[in-house]
Design a protein around this motif. Structure first.
Motif, PDB file in Angstrom:
ATOM      1  N   MET A  66      24.456  33.033  28.946  1.00 52.90           N
ATOM      2  CA  MET A  66      24.650  32.695  27.501  1.00 52.90           C
ATOM      3  C   MET A  66      25.102  31.250  27.575  1.00 52.90           C
ATOM      4  O   MET A  66      24.281  30.469  26.849  1.00 52.90           O
ATOM      5  N   LEU A  67      25.951  30.964  28.394  1.00 54.93           N
ATOM      6  CA  LEU A  67      26.126  29.465  28.532  1.00 54.93           C
ATOM      7  C   LEU A  67      25.207  28.512  28.854  1.00 54.93           C
ATOM      8  O   LEU A  67      24.875  27.347  28.379  1.00 54.93           O
ATOM      9  N   THR A  68      24.532  29.009  29.929  1.00 57.00           N
ATOM     10  CA  THR A  68      23.392  28.173  30.472  1.00 57.00           C
ATOM     11  C   THR A  68      22.202  28.029  29.618  1.00 57.00           C
ATOM     12  O   THR A  68      21.364  27.112  29.463  1.00 57.00           O
ATOM     13  N   LEU A  69      22.211  29.031  28.623  1.00 52.88           N
ATOM     14  CA  LEU A  69      21.221  28.870  27.570  1.00 52.88           C
ATOM     15  C   LEU A  69      21.502  28.052  26.425  1.00 52.88           C
ATOM     16  O   LEU A  69      20.654  27.248  25.834  1.00 52.88           O
ATOM     17  N   LEU A  70      22.710  28.122  25.994  1.00 54.11           N
ATOM     18  CA  LEU A  70      23.152  27.465  24.987  1.00 54.11           C
ATOM     19  C   LEU A  70      23.534  26.013  24.949  1.00 54.11           C
ATOM     20  O   LEU A  70      23.268  25.190  24.066  1.00 54.11           O
ATOM     21  N   ALA A  71      23.814  25.648  26.209  1.00 55.40           N
ATOM     22  CA  ALA A  71      24.350  24.090  26.634  1.00 55.40           C
ATOM     23  C   ALA A  71      22.958  23.266  26.457  1.00 55.40           C
ATOM     24  O   ALA A  71      23.012  22.125  25.801  1.00 55.40           O
ATOM     25  N   PRO A  72      21.916  23.720  27.026  1.00 54.45           N
ATOM     26  CA  PRO A  72      20.585  22.825  26.695  1.00 54.45           C
ATOM     27  C   PRO A  72      20.169  22.697  25.535  1.00 54.45           C
ATOM     28  O   PRO A  72      19.678  21.766  25.100  1.00 54.45           O
ATOM     29  N   LEU A  73      20.463  23.883  24.671  1.00 55.72           N
ATOM     30  CA  LEU A  73      19.861  23.865  23.256  1.00 55.72           C
ATOM     31  C   LEU A  73      20.833  23.025  22.444  1.00 55.72           C
ATOM     32  O   LEU A  73      20.351  22.087  21.610  1.00 55.72           O
ATOM     33  N   VAL A  74      21.986  22.928  22.721  1.00 59.68           N
ATOM     34  CA  VAL A  74      22.773  21.783  21.856  1.00 59.68           C
ATOM     35  C   VAL A  74      22.382  20.547  22.378  1.00 59.68           C
ATOM     36  O   VAL A  74      22.483  19.605  21.382  1.00 59.68           O
ATOM     37  N   LEU A 117      27.809  17.505  11.574  1.00 63.04           N
ATOM     38  CA  LEU A 117      28.758  18.686  11.566  1.00 63.04           C
ATOM     39  C   LEU A 117      28.415  20.116  11.565  1.00 63.04           C
ATOM     40  O   LEU A 117      29.032  20.990  12.110  1.00 63.04           O
ATOM     41  N   VAL A 118      27.424  20.440  10.569  1.00 59.59           N
ATOM     42  CA  VAL A 118      26.930  21.838  10.595  1.00 59.59           C
ATOM     43  C   VAL A 118      26.305  22.068  12.090  1.00 59.59           C
ATOM     44  O   VAL A 118      26.489  23.179  12.560  1.00 59.59           O
ATOM     45  N   LEU A 119      25.622  21.317  12.531  1.00 65.91           N
ATOM     46  CA  LEU A 119      24.972  21.627  13.874  1.00 65.91           C
ATOM     47  C   LEU A 119      26.050  21.960  15.055  1.00 65.91           C
ATOM     48  O   LEU A 119      26.041  22.907  15.679  1.00 65.91           O
ATOM     49  N   LEU A 120      27.061  20.906  14.972  1.00 65.13           N
ATOM     50  CA  LEU A 120      28.333  21.319  15.848  1.00 65.13           C
ATOM     51  C   LEU A 120      28.942  22.349  15.493  1.00 65.13           C
ATOM     52  O   LEU A 120      29.399  23.036  16.531  1.00 65.13           O
ATOM     53  N   TRP A 121      29.169  22.847  14.313  1.00 62.81           N
ATOM     54  CA  TRP A 121      29.852  23.964  13.923  1.00 62.81           C
ATOM     55  C   TRP A 121      28.964  25.144  14.426  1.00 62.81           C
ATOM     56  O   TRP A 121      29.521  26.349  15.133  1.00 62.81           O
ATOM     57  N   ILE A 122      27.672  25.175  14.144  1.00 69.67           N
ATOM     58  CA  ILE A 122      26.748  26.378  14.603  1.00 69.67           C
ATOM     59  C   ILE A 122      26.821  26.499  16.006  1.00 69.67           C
ATOM     60  O   ILE A 122      26.790  27.716  16.408  1.00 69.67           O
ATOM     61  N   PHE A 123      26.550  25.629  16.861  1.00 72.17           N
ATOM     62  CA  PHE A 123      26.175  25.833  18.280  1.00 72.17           C
ATOM     63  C   PHE A 123      27.360  25.147  19.184  1.00 72.17           C
ATOM     64  O   PHE A 123      27.865  25.837  20.035  1.00 72.17           O
ATOM     65  N   GLY A 124      28.088  24.188  18.502  1.00 70.80           N
ATOM     66  CA  GLY A 124      29.448  23.665  19.211  1.00 70.80           C
ATOM     67  C   GLY A 124      30.337  24.722  19.499  1.00 70.80           C
ATOM     68  O   GLY A 124      31.122  24.905  20.452  1.00 70.80           O
ATOM     69  N   TRP A 125      30.798  25.410  18.340  1.00 72.94           N
ATOM     70  CA  TRP A 125      31.764  26.376  18.419  1.00 72.94           C
ATOM     71  C   TRP A 125      31.734  27.415  19.305  1.00 72.94           C
ATOM     72  O   TRP A 125      32.508  27.877  20.154  1.00 72.94           O
ATOM     73  N   PRO A 126      30.612  28.332  19.495  1.00 66.45           N
ATOM     74  CA  PRO A 126      30.441  29.043  20.354  1.00 66.45           C
ATOM     75  C   PRO A 126      30.194  28.804  21.692  1.00 66.45           C
ATOM     76  O   PRO A 126      30.811  29.356  22.575  1.00 66.45           O
ATOM     77  N   LEU A 127      29.645  27.544  21.831  1.00 70.52           N
ATOM     78  CA  LEU A 127      29.855  26.704  23.175  1.00 70.52           C
ATOM     79  C   LEU A 127      31.169  26.682  23.816  1.00 70.52           C
ATOM     80  O   LEU A 127      31.325  26.963  24.940  1.00 70.52           O
ATOM     81  N   ALA A 128      31.833  26.189  22.822  1.00 72.50           N
ATOM     82  CA  ALA A 128      33.138  25.969  23.322  1.00 72.50           C
ATOM     83  C   ALA A 128      33.719  27.347  23.662  1.00 72.50           C
ATOM     84  O   ALA A 128      34.733  27.385  24.619  1.00 72.50           O
TER      85      ALA A 128
END
Length: 179
Positions: free
Chosen positions: A1-9, A48-59
């Protein structure tokens, strides 16, 4: 999941990066932004919304990928120590506080997974002893004998109500004779 989410962000942040570099190099773009500050506010809120939606799960995924947990079972206690990026924590529980051992079968996207679980009334203290494609009944019985705990049917282990009521340790259930 991490390898999919990081490039998307990263892909979603590229337009914001291009906009910032354009604002830094072009005085006309800065003049438009100062003339219309609401546009800058909308862009900032979008970021901010983009970071909240994708950044929080990535972290969260990255933090869990770094975390290490060690479980040690001796004759009388179960000890857990967990090291994370910001410190260590752990717990110790007497083996007598565990209800028993159960064989749990889970289905995932990858297929069927059998687990031998040391069951506690608090699900966070339950410990997976073995995970395999198949676990025999002899293995479950041997683990129960080794730990001197009851063998619990998986349907009963799943129905524990840990937050209310009096908790009774499970006793081995007699098997019904087949006709």
């Amino acid at each position: 999941m991490l390898t999919l989410l990081a490039p998307l962000v990263v892909a979603l942040l590229v337009p914001f990066w291009l906009l910032v570099t354009h604002l830094m190099t072009d005085p006309a773009a800065r003049a438009v932004l100062t003339a219309r500050p609401l546009v800058g506010l909308q862009l900032g809120l979008g970021l901010l919304v983009l970071l909240w939606i994708f950044g929080w799960p990535l972290a969260h995924l990255a933090r869990n990928a770094i975390a290490r947990r060690r479980i040690k079972i001796d004759g009388s206690h179960v000890r857990s120590s967990e090291s994370r990026s910001f410190g260590r924590r752990g717990w110790t529980e007497p083996l007598s506080a565990y209800a028993g051992v159960t064989h749990r079968v889970r289905t995932t996207h990858s297929g069927v997974r059998h687990e031998l679980v040391l069951v506690h009334r608090r699900p966070s203290r339950s410990v997976i002893l073995l995970s395999s494609q198949h676990i025999s009944t002899e293995t479950v019985e041997a683990a129960a004998r080794l730990l001197a705990l009851a063998e619990i049917p998986s349907r009963e282990a799943a129905s524990f109500a840990p937050l209310h009521g009096f908790f009774h340790l499970a006793e081995p259930k007699p098997q019904l004779a087949t006709a």
